[in-house]
Write an enzyme that holds these catalytic residues in place. Structure first.
Site, PDB file in Angstrom:
ATOM      1  N   LEU A 119      22.759  14.937 -22.650  1.00  0.00           N
ATOM      2  CA  LEU A 119      23.467  15.124 -21.739  1.00  0.00           C
ATOM      3  C   LEU A 119      24.796  16.106 -21.487  1.00  0.00           C
ATOM      4  CD1 LEU A 119      23.638  14.220 -18.475  1.00  0.00           C
ATOM      5  CD2 LEU A 119      24.800  11.945 -19.245  1.00  0.00           C
ATOM      6  N   GLY A 141      46.124  -5.681 -45.837  1.00  0.00           N
ATOM      7  CA  GLY A 141      47.203  -4.730 -46.517  1.00  0.00           C
ATOM      8  C   GLY A 141      46.863  -3.491 -47.123  1.00  0.00           C
ATOM      9  N   GLU A 148      29.586   7.728 -24.218  1.00  0.00           N
ATOM     10  CA  GLU A 148      28.923   7.042 -23.088  1.00  0.00           C
ATOM     11  C   GLU A 148      29.968   6.850 -22.049  1.00  0.00           C
ATOM     12  OE1 GLU A 148      25.840   4.290 -23.230  1.00  0.00           O
ATOM     13  OE2 GLU A 148      25.172   5.132 -25.216  1.00  0.00           O
ATOM     14  N   GLY A 178      31.551  16.873 -20.140  1.00  0.00           N
ATOM     15  CA  GLY A 178      31.378  15.577 -21.092  1.00  0.00           C
ATOM     16  C   GLY A 178      31.546  14.479 -20.013  1.00  0.00           C
ATOM     17  N   SER A 179      32.729  14.191 -19.336  1.00  0.00           N
ATOM     18  CA  SER A 179      32.928  12.952 -18.382  1.00  0.00           C
ATOM     19  C   SER A 179      32.373  13.094 -17.212  1.00  0.00           C
ATOM     20  CB  SER A 179      34.323  12.716 -18.232  1.00  0.00           C
ATOM     21  OG  SER A 179      34.732  12.469 -19.747  1.00  0.00           O
TER      22      SER A 179
END
Length: 388
Positions: A129, A342, A366, A135-136
């Site tokens: 996609l 630590g 996503e 992208g967004s």
């Protein structure tokens, strides 16, 4: 905590029976997990994880020939696998994400041709996609598919594609121009050996996963490769993400569970000033916050999945809330675990160090945390404007 969760009202007996997946993974994947933690080649290991999951029948949770997916089962699987192996969970998730469009919207012939191999682990799936500039917001997608007789010709690039250079098939979204913006997109299933399709880049990331960039140069596919109808691409993509965004939250919960497990063992074993680390109030403060964050995240994740399964409706807001909250909280849980270790916590090869790298990407892919907030707010504002 996990076994107690299975008795929540979101689940029935078939979901509780999936507890067997966790027990199976503890033994059946241990050699692959050891190689993963030793820095093994993810391009060699991922197909092995897929094959193991397929042979054992677990990939039948990720795809189906009857057009249905059970969001709760997918979430439970990702939760359990993420607790044990980041790459094993990735392998399961991408089989689902990469084939969900075919499961939900494909023809019987498409399901038969592409999903049997996905379910038995002999075919690797991918979801294509994202683009460099889209992208967004898929509505800004530039990749195009033009009709040419009984075929479509695809041109453009896709990037940040999981399983690039491994997949046998890609679900690819391209602009076919039925309307402006997101309404002019369509979905296609493209086989990896299609002429004109190439993998032009492998993308190394902090938690090693197979990721890359695809180029389509006059890539010709038959018209029958289209999933759904022309212009259905955005609706198909969002329907897939409605299921899998919640499951990203489940993956985050699984990673956080492992971090808490490691923190509890460390707190009991480590002694400072003659006392166990667990005896210190500041340690107990961290552990309480970690456990509460995990429980709250799981509630949102499995609520979203339950709504999807029981109503069949779009659940964009619920899924966005689940992904947003669970991934952000898991980042905090894992950070606290690193702090309790630590210096060892930032040592390569330690489980919490690996978890720290694994969780970061979940707040991005996503849909970033910021995008999830926009989805939630826009849904609420739209409902308020209609008096709901």
């Amino acid at each position: 905590m996990f076994d107690e969760m299975l008795h929540w009202p979101f689940f029935d007996e078939r979901h509780r029976a999936l507890r067997a997946l966790g027990d199976w993974a503890d033994s059946a994947l241990d050699d692959l997990v050891a190689q993963e933690h030793a820095g093994g080649d993810v391009y060699a290991l991922t197909p092995q994880f897929v094959a193991r999951l397929g042979e054992a029948g677990w990939l039948r949770l990720a795809a189906s020939l009857d057009g249905r997916l059970d969001a709760r089962s997918i979430c439970l699987a990702r939760d359990m696998l993420a607790r044990r192996s980041g790459l094993g969970e990735f392998a399961f998730a991408m089989q689902g994400l990469g084939s969900a469009a075919i499961t939900l919207f494909g023809t019987p012939d498409q399901r038969e041709r592409y999903l049997r191999g996905v379910m038995d682990g002999t075919r690797i799936a991918a979801f294509a996609l994202s683009e460099e500039g889209a992208g967004s917001n898929p509505g800004e997608m530039e990749m195009a598919a033009r009709r040419d007789g009984d075929a479509y010709v695809l041109n453009g690039e896709k990037t940040w594609i999981s399983n690039a250079d491994l997949a046998h098939q890609y679900v690819v979204f391209a602009r076919t121009g039925e309307a402006d913006g997101a309404r002019g997109l369509s979905a296609f299933v493209v086989e990896a050996d299609a002429p004109g399709l190439s993998v032009i880049e492998r993308i190394p990331v902090i938690a090693p996963h197979p990721l890359g960039t695809l180029r389509f140069d006059e890539c010709r596919v038959p018209a029958s490769a289209m999933i759904g109808a022309p212009g259905d691409g955005f609706r198909i993509a969002m329907s897939v993400l409605d299921v899998f965004r919640s499951s990203v939250g489940a993956s985050a919960v699984g990673l956080a569970r492992r971090a808490l497990d490691e923190a509890l063992k460390r707190a009991a074993a480590r002694r400072i000033g003659g006392r166990a680390l667990a005896d210190y109030q500041m340690t107990q403060d961290k552990i309480a916050d970690m456990a509460t964050a995990i429980e709250a995240s799981a509630l949102l994740v499995y609520r979203a999945a339950w709504v999807k399964d029981t109503t069949g409706a779009r659940t964009s807001r619920e899924a966005a809330m689940a992904k947003l909250f669970a991934t952000e909280q898991a980042q905090g849980v894992i950070d606290r675990a690193v702090q309790l270790f630590g210096g060892l916590g930032v040592t390569v090869g330690m489980p919490v160090e690996s978890l720290y790298r694994e969780i970061r990407a979940l707040r991005i892919y996503e849909g970033t945390t910021e995008v999830q907030k926009l989805i939630i707010a826009s849904g609420l504002l739209a409902a308020a404007s209609h008096g709901n």
